[in-house]
Write an enzyme that holds these catalytic residues in place. Structure first.
Site, PDB file in Angstrom:
ATOM      1  N   ARG A  55      33.192  55.094  56.594  1.00 20.32           N
ATOM      2  CA  ARG A  55      34.046  54.945  55.422  1.00 20.32           C
ATOM      3  C   ARG A  55      34.991  56.133  55.201  1.00 20.32           C
ATOM      4  O   ARG A  55      36.201  55.976  55.000  1.00 20.32           O
ATOM      5  CB  ARG A  55      33.190  54.769  54.148  1.00 20.32           C
ATOM      6  CG  ARG A  55      32.640  53.404  53.954  1.00 20.32           C
ATOM      7  CD  ARG A  55      31.274  53.473  53.297  1.00 20.32           C
ATOM      8  NE  ARG A  55      30.323  53.905  54.280  1.00 20.32           N
ATOM      9  CZ  ARG A  55      29.619  53.067  55.048  1.00 20.32           C
ATOM     10  NH1 ARG A  55      29.701  51.787  54.822  1.00 20.32           N
ATOM     11  NH2 ARG A  55      28.828  53.517  55.986  1.00 20.32           N
ATOM     12  N   THR A  56      34.431  57.344  55.215  1.00 15.31           N
ATOM     13  CA  THR A  56      35.227  58.511  54.823  1.00 15.31           C
ATOM     14  C   THR A  56      36.336  58.778  55.842  1.00 15.31           C
ATOM     15  O   THR A  56      37.494  58.994  55.471  1.00 15.31           O
ATOM     16  CB  THR A  56      34.311  59.745  54.683  1.00 15.31           C
ATOM     17  OG1 THR A  56      33.194  59.382  53.871  1.00 15.31           O
ATOM     18  CG2 THR A  56      35.047  60.911  54.062  1.00 15.31           C
ATOM     19  N   LYS A  83      31.239  71.587  74.571  1.00 21.24           N
ATOM     20  CA  LYS A  83      31.188  72.651  75.593  1.00 21.24           C
ATOM     21  C   LYS A  83      30.904  74.002  74.940  1.00 21.24           C
ATOM     22  O   LYS A  83      31.046  75.045  75.559  1.00 21.24           O
ATOM     23  CB  LYS A  83      32.517  72.727  76.338  1.00 21.24           C
ATOM     24  CG  LYS A  83      32.894  71.467  77.081  1.00 21.24           C
ATOM     25  CD  LYS A  83      34.270  71.649  77.727  1.00 21.24           C
ATOM     26  CE  LYS A  83      34.918  70.315  78.024  1.00 21.24           C
ATOM     27  NZ  LYS A  83      36.375  70.439  78.184  1.00 21.24           N
ATOM     28  N   ARG A 105      34.141  67.241  57.899  1.00 21.14           N
ATOM     29  CA  ARG A 105      32.739  66.848  57.653  1.00 21.14           C
ATOM     30  C   ARG A 105      31.884  67.631  58.640  1.00 21.14           C
ATOM     31  O   ARG A 105      32.198  67.686  59.838  1.00 21.14           O
ATOM     32  CB  ARG A 105      32.537  65.353  57.856  1.00 21.14           C
ATOM     33  CG  ARG A 105      31.045  64.993  57.856  1.00 21.14           C
ATOM     34  CD  ARG A 105      30.794  63.525  57.773  1.00 21.14           C
ATOM     35  NE  ARG A 105      31.098  63.011  56.444  1.00 21.14           N
ATOM     36  CZ  ARG A 105      30.740  61.797  56.029  1.00 21.14           C
ATOM     37  NH1 ARG A 105      30.067  60.994  56.825  1.00 21.14           N
ATOM     38  NH2 ARG A 105      31.043  61.384  54.816  1.00 21.14           N
ATOM     39  N   HIS A 135      30.047  66.221  48.425  1.00 20.07           N
ATOM     40  CA  HIS A 135      30.940  65.188  48.983  1.00 20.07           C
ATOM     41  C   HIS A 135      31.892  64.818  47.825  1.00 20.07           C
ATOM     42  O   HIS A 135      31.776  63.753  47.224  1.00 20.07           O
ATOM     43  CB  HIS A 135      30.105  63.995  49.437  1.00 20.07           C
ATOM     44  CG  HIS A 135      30.815  63.000  50.292  1.00 20.07           C
ATOM     45  ND1 HIS A 135      32.179  63.002  50.495  1.00 20.07           N
ATOM     46  CD2 HIS A 135      30.339  61.928  51.013  1.00 20.07           C
ATOM     47  CE1 HIS A 135      32.503  62.002  51.295  1.00 20.07           C
ATOM     48  NE2 HIS A 135      31.405  61.338  51.617  1.00 20.07           N
TER      49      HIS A 135
HETATM   50  N1   CP Z   1      29.801  57.287  51.903  1.00 27.22           N
HETATM   51  C1   CP Z   1      30.067  57.875  53.091  1.00 27.22           C
HETATM   52  O1   CP Z   1      30.318  59.094  53.161  1.00 27.22           O
HETATM   53  O2   CP Z   1      30.061  57.027  54.167  1.00 27.22           O
HETATM   54  P1   CP Z   1      30.374  57.450  55.664  1.00 27.22           P
HETATM   55  O3   CP Z   1      29.258  58.332  56.132  1.00 27.22           O
HETATM   56  O4   CP Z   1      30.455  56.150  56.428  1.00 27.22           O
HETATM   57  O5   CP Z   1      31.677  58.202  55.676  1.00 27.22           O
END
Ligand code: CP
Length: 321
Positions: A55-56, A83, A105, A135
């Site tokens: 999603r993100t 590497k 992320r 988040h």
């Molecule tokens: N909610 C969320 O962060 O989903 P993803 O891990 O798919 O990005």
């Protein structure tokens, strides 16, 4: 507003509301004939993902493209990170490529802050999830979704009761949501087994309970969390069946949610563990709305951090540049 978005603590309540308002304006524009805005033409957004995401990552890519930015997708798998390349060398490579924003992320809590503070890059840094820490764009899209379902709470969530249920210990979504929802005035109750509540939760601005049955009929929003088995290096509950029986959103618990109440989940869902298929697909489940709103919120964040002027001018006109 701050140049980076690393934590909900970077935002005042007014700044958070401004991001929600900008997302609302962007939706009005997106619903019109002009699907793509020229606002970020010539700018480059890098998605730097050291952890998996559906999603993100996709919604940041979609958001950047809808604002006409160039997008580079970097996933640690298949890159020189495998590497042994360091975050510093990777960041400096992105800097040399002219990144204007880096969406990161990472499995390490604090990785986004490290990148922003390092001086390795000049770009704006956006935290797309760092370890168990935060988040922030997930919390913003969750607040946006809640606001849409409770029209009397456009400027304040005072009077709204939200339960966040499940694996609080490992959840960056829970931390960012507690910060944002309480900043906006909501009352938040955490529901979890004692083993899945963080040490020091007594100092959080929330109440907590070990009994979902006592809470589920009292709140306006039931936000279920994924059991993060990949972060569990210990035994936190006896069996999956036992967890599901005590803390899962079953059909019978779903039936006890208030009229007008909504079910949320940030995804990905473990159907049959923290949420039954019946609850995930219920008419009052807003899981897919959360996903759709994620694109608008990420457009709003990119637009606001990368220098977009307010969309709603003093004259009330929309300025799409
Ligand atoms: N909610 C969320 O962060 O989903 P993803 O891990 O798919 O990005």
């Amino acid at each position: 507003m701050n140049r980076h978005l690393l934590s909900i603590n970077d935002l005042s309540a007014n700044e958070a509301l401004m991001l929600l308002d900008t997302a609302s304006e962007l939706r009005k524009i997106s619903d019109g004939p002009m699907k793509k805005l020229p606002t970020l033409r010539g700018l480059t957004v890098v998605n730097l993902f050291y952890e998996d995401s559906t999603r993100t990552r996709i919604s940041f890519e979609s958001a950047a493209k809808r604002l006409s930015a160039d997008v580079i997708n970097f996933s640690a798998k298949g890159s020189s990170v495998s590497k042994g390349e360091s975050l510093k060398d990777t960041a400096q490579t992105l800097q040399a490529m002219g990144a204007d924003a880096v969406v990161i992320r990472h499995s390490a809590s604090g990785a986004a802050q490290r990148l922003a503070d390092s001086g390795w890059i000049a770009a704006s840094v956006i935290n797309a999830g760092d370890g168990t820490h935060e988040h922030p764009t997930q919390a913003l899209l969750d607040a946006f979704t809640i606001r849409e379902h409770f029209p009397d709470h456009q400027r304040s969530f005072s009077g709204l009761n939200v339960a966040i249920v499940g694996d609080i210990l490992h959840s960056r979504v829970a931390r960012s949501n507690v910060l944002l929802l309480t900043k906006l005035g909501a009352s938040v109750t955490l529901v979890a087994p004692p083993t899945l509540l963080p040490v020091g939760v007594e100092s959080w601005p929330v109440t907590y309970s070990f009994n979902l049955d006592e809470v589920v009929s009292e709140v306006d929003v039931v936000m279920m969390l994924r059991v993060q088995q990949e972060r569990m290096h210990d035994s936190f509950f006896p069996t999956a069946r036992e967890y599901s029986r005590s803390f899962g959103l079953s059909g019978s618990r779903l039936a006890r949610i208030k009229s007008g109440g909504i079910v949320m989940h940030p995804g990905p869902m473990n159907r049959g563990l923290e949420i039954s298929a019946e609850s995930a697909d219920a008419v009052n489940s807003v899981v897919l709305e959360q996903v759709a709103n994620g694109v608008l919120i990420r457009m709003s964040v990119l637009y606001s951090l990368l220098g977009g002027v307010p969309l709603v001018t003093e004259m009330g006109a929309v300025d799409a540049r």
